[in-house]
Motif scaffolding. Structure first.
Motif, PDB file in Angstrom:
ATOM      1  N   ARG A  20      31.730  -7.018  -1.206  1.00  0.00           N
ATOM      2  CA  ARG A  20      31.576  -8.481  -1.217  1.00  0.00           C
ATOM      3  C   ARG A  20      31.397  -8.984  -2.655  1.00  0.00           C
ATOM      4  O   ARG A  20      31.983  -9.981  -3.050  1.00  0.00           O
ATOM      5  CB  ARG A  20      30.376  -8.882  -0.352  1.00  0.00           C
ATOM      6  N   ALA A  21      30.604  -8.259  -3.459  1.00  0.00           N
ATOM      7  CA  ALA A  21      30.364  -8.671  -4.842  1.00  0.00           C
ATOM      8  C   ALA A  21      31.656  -8.652  -5.652  1.00  0.00           C
ATOM      9  O   ALA A  21      31.932  -9.584  -6.419  1.00  0.00           O
ATOM     10  CB  ALA A  21      29.313  -7.759  -5.487  1.00  0.00           C
ATOM     11  N   ALA A  22      32.464  -7.611  -5.475  1.00  0.00           N
ATOM     12  CA  ALA A  22      33.733  -7.527  -6.206  1.00  0.00           C
ATOM     13  C   ALA A  22      34.670  -8.648  -5.773  1.00  0.00           C
ATOM     14  O   ALA A  22      35.373  -9.243  -6.600  1.00  0.00           O
ATOM     15  CB  ALA A  22      34.385  -6.171  -5.975  1.00  0.00           C
ATOM     16  N   PHE A  23      34.677  -8.961  -4.481  1.00  0.00           N
ATOM     17  CA  PHE A  23      35.519 -10.049  -3.976  1.00  0.00           C
ATOM     18  C   PHE A  23      35.122 -11.375  -4.625  1.00  0.00           C
ATOM     19  O   PHE A  23      35.983 -12.132  -5.077  1.00  0.00           O
ATOM     20  CB  PHE A  23      35.397 -10.145  -2.450  1.00  0.00           C
ATOM     21  N   TYR A  24      33.828 -11.640  -4.698  1.00  0.00           N
ATOM     22  CA  TYR A  24      33.373 -12.904  -5.284  1.00  0.00           C
ATOM     23  C   TYR A  24      33.628 -12.950  -6.791  1.00  0.00           C
ATOM     24  O   TYR A  24      33.888 -14.021  -7.336  1.00  0.00           O
ATOM     25  CB  TYR A  24      31.904 -13.165  -4.959  1.00  0.00           C
ATOM     26  N   ARG A  25      33.589 -11.799  -7.466  1.00  0.00           N
ATOM     27  CA  ARG A  25      33.958 -11.781  -8.887  1.00  0.00           C
ATOM     28  C   ARG A  25      35.436 -12.127  -9.052  1.00  0.00           C
ATOM     29  O   ARG A  25      35.804 -12.918  -9.929  1.00  0.00           O
ATOM     30  CB  ARG A  25      33.662 -10.408  -9.512  1.00  0.00           C
ATOM     31  N   MET A  26      36.277 -11.547  -8.206  1.00  0.00           N
ATOM     32  CA  MET A  26      37.705 -11.875  -8.253  1.00  0.00           C
ATOM     33  C   MET A  26      37.932 -13.350  -7.938  1.00  0.00           C
ATOM     34  O   MET A  26      38.756 -14.003  -8.564  1.00  0.00           O
ATOM     35  CB  MET A  26      38.490 -11.020  -7.261  1.00  0.00           C
ATOM     36  N   ARG A  27      37.189 -13.845  -6.977  1.00  0.00           N
ATOM     37  CA  ARG A  27      37.323 -15.253  -6.599  1.00  0.00           C
ATOM     38  C   ARG A  27      36.946 -16.160  -7.765  1.00  0.00           C
ATOM     39  O   ARG A  27      37.608 -17.159  -8.029  1.00  0.00           O
ATOM     40  CB  ARG A  27      36.441 -15.536  -5.383  1.00  0.00           C
ATOM     41  N   ALA A  28      35.891 -15.823  -8.506  1.00  0.00           N
ATOM     42  CA  ALA A  28      35.458 -16.608  -9.652  1.00  0.00           C
ATOM     43  C   ALA A  28      36.522 -16.624 -10.746  1.00  0.00           C
ATOM     44  O   ALA A  28      36.641 -17.610 -11.481  1.00  0.00           O
ATOM     45  CB  ALA A  28      34.144 -16.046 -10.207  1.00  0.00           C
ATOM     46  N   ARG A  29      37.310 -15.555 -10.832  1.00  0.00           N
ATOM     47  CA  ARG A  29      38.395 -15.488 -11.819  1.00  0.00           C
ATOM     48  C   ARG A  29      39.696 -16.078 -11.284  1.00  0.00           C
ATOM     49  O   ARG A  29      40.708 -16.075 -11.987  1.00  0.00           O
ATOM     50  CB  ARG A  29      38.644 -14.034 -12.222  1.00  0.00           C
ATOM     51  N   GLY A  30      39.695 -16.542 -10.039  1.00  0.00           N
ATOM     52  CA  GLY A  30      40.898 -17.124  -9.444  1.00  0.00           C
ATOM     53  C   GLY A  30      41.913 -16.085  -9.010  1.00  0.00           C
ATOM     54  O   GLY A  30      43.101 -16.383  -8.908  1.00  0.00           O
ATOM     55  N   GLN A  31      41.458 -14.866  -8.728  1.00  0.00           N
ATOM     56  CA  GLN A  31      42.368 -13.777  -8.390  1.00  0.00           C
ATOM     57  C   GLN A  31      42.274 -13.332  -6.938  1.00  0.00           C
ATOM     58  O   GLN A  31      42.964 -12.405  -6.541  1.00  0.00           O
ATOM     59  CB  GLN A  31      42.088 -12.575  -9.292  1.00  0.00           C
ATOM     60  N   ALA A  32      41.444 -13.956  -6.141  1.00  0.00           N
ATOM     61  CA  ALA A  32      41.256 -13.561  -4.745  1.00  0.00           C
ATOM     62  C   ALA A  32      42.181 -14.382  -3.848  1.00  0.00           C
ATOM     63  O   ALA A  32      42.691 -15.428  -4.247  1.00  0.00           O
ATOM     64  CB  ALA A  32      39.802 -13.782  -4.330  1.00  0.00           C
ATOM     65  N   PRO A  33      42.394 -13.914  -2.609  1.00  0.00           N
ATOM     66  CA  PRO A  33      43.174 -14.721  -1.677  1.00  0.00           C
ATOM     67  C   PRO A  33      42.471 -16.050  -1.387  1.00  0.00           C
ATOM     68  O   PRO A  33      41.253 -16.154  -1.531  1.00  0.00           O
ATOM     69  CB  PRO A  33      43.248 -13.865  -0.410  1.00  0.00           C
ATOM     70  N   ARG A  34      43.237 -17.034  -1.027  1.00  0.00           N
ATOM     71  CA  ARG A  34      42.700 -18.357  -0.717  1.00  0.00           C
ATOM     72  C   ARG A  34      41.762 -18.271   0.491  1.00  0.00           C
ATOM     73  O   ARG A  34      42.062 -17.586   1.461  1.00  0.00           O
ATOM     74  CB  ARG A  34      43.867 -19.291  -0.397  1.00  0.00           C
ATOM     75  N   ILE A  35      40.632 -18.941   0.405  1.00  0.00           N
ATOM     76  CA  ILE A  35      39.660 -18.920   1.496  1.00  0.00           C
ATOM     77  C   ILE A  35      39.491 -20.319   2.080  1.00  0.00           C
ATOM     78  O   ILE A  35      39.849 -21.315   1.450  1.00  0.00           O
ATOM     79  CB  ILE A  35      38.290 -18.379   1.047  1.00  0.00           C
ATOM     80  N   HIS A  36      38.944 -20.353   3.280  1.00  0.00           N
ATOM     81  CA  HIS A  36      38.580 -21.601   3.941  1.00  0.00           C
ATOM     82  C   HIS A  36      37.114 -21.490   4.320  1.00  0.00           C
ATOM     83  O   HIS A  36      36.721 -20.536   4.992  1.00  0.00           O
ATOM     84  CB  HIS A  36      39.419 -21.810   5.209  1.00  0.00           C
ATOM     85  N   LYS A  37      36.307 -22.417   3.860  1.00  0.00           N
ATOM     86  CA  LYS A  37      34.884 -22.402   4.173  1.00  0.00           C
ATOM     87  C   LYS A  37      34.640 -23.341   5.347  1.00  0.00           C
ATOM     88  O   LYS A  37      34.995 -24.523   5.296  1.00  0.00           O
ATOM     89  CB  LYS A  37      34.065 -22.836   2.959  1.00  0.00           C
ATOM     90  N   LEU A  38      34.044 -22.820   6.394  1.00  0.00           N
ATOM     91  CA  LEU A  38      33.747 -23.605   7.586  1.00  0.00           C
ATOM     92  C   LEU A  38      32.477 -24.423   7.373  1.00  0.00           C
ATOM     93  O   LEU A  38      31.667 -24.110   6.492  1.00  0.00           O
ATOM     94  CB  LEU A  38      33.577 -22.675   8.784  1.00  0.00           C
ATOM     95  N   PRO A  39      32.277 -25.468   8.173  1.00  0.00           N
ATOM     96  CA  PRO A  39      31.073 -26.292   8.028  1.00  0.00           C
ATOM     97  C   PRO A  39      29.762 -25.499   8.144  1.00  0.00           C
ATOM     98  O   PRO A  39      28.760 -25.878   7.564  1.00  0.00           O
ATOM     99  CB  PRO A  39      31.195 -27.306   9.163  1.00  0.00           C
TER     100      PRO A  39
END
Length: 62
Positions: A20-39
């Motif tokens: 999960r930590a590596a995924f969020y690091r990638m996300r912060a760099r704009g390198q992760a797959p697009r996500i959808h955050k639910l309410p």
């Protein structure tokens, strides 16, 4: 028309074999797959977005 399959974050992490930590690091760099955050704060990833992300990763390596 069928709705796209939405994967929960633990399913995505298991498939890409990433913490999960590596995924969020990638996300912060704009390198992760697009996500959808639910309410309710949960995260989903469309199957098509994850597959497209995999394709882009393969193109970078090749």
């Amino acid at each position: 028309m069928a709705r796209p399959q939405k994967l929960k974050l633990p399913e995505v992490l298991a498939e890409i074999k990433m913490s999960r930590a590596a995924f969020y690091r990638m996300r912060a760099r704009g390198q992760a797959p697009r996500i959808h955050k639910l309410p309710n704060g949960q995260i989903r990833v469309n199957r098509t977005d994850l597959d497209a992300w995999w394709e882009r990763c393969e193109e970078r390596v090749a």
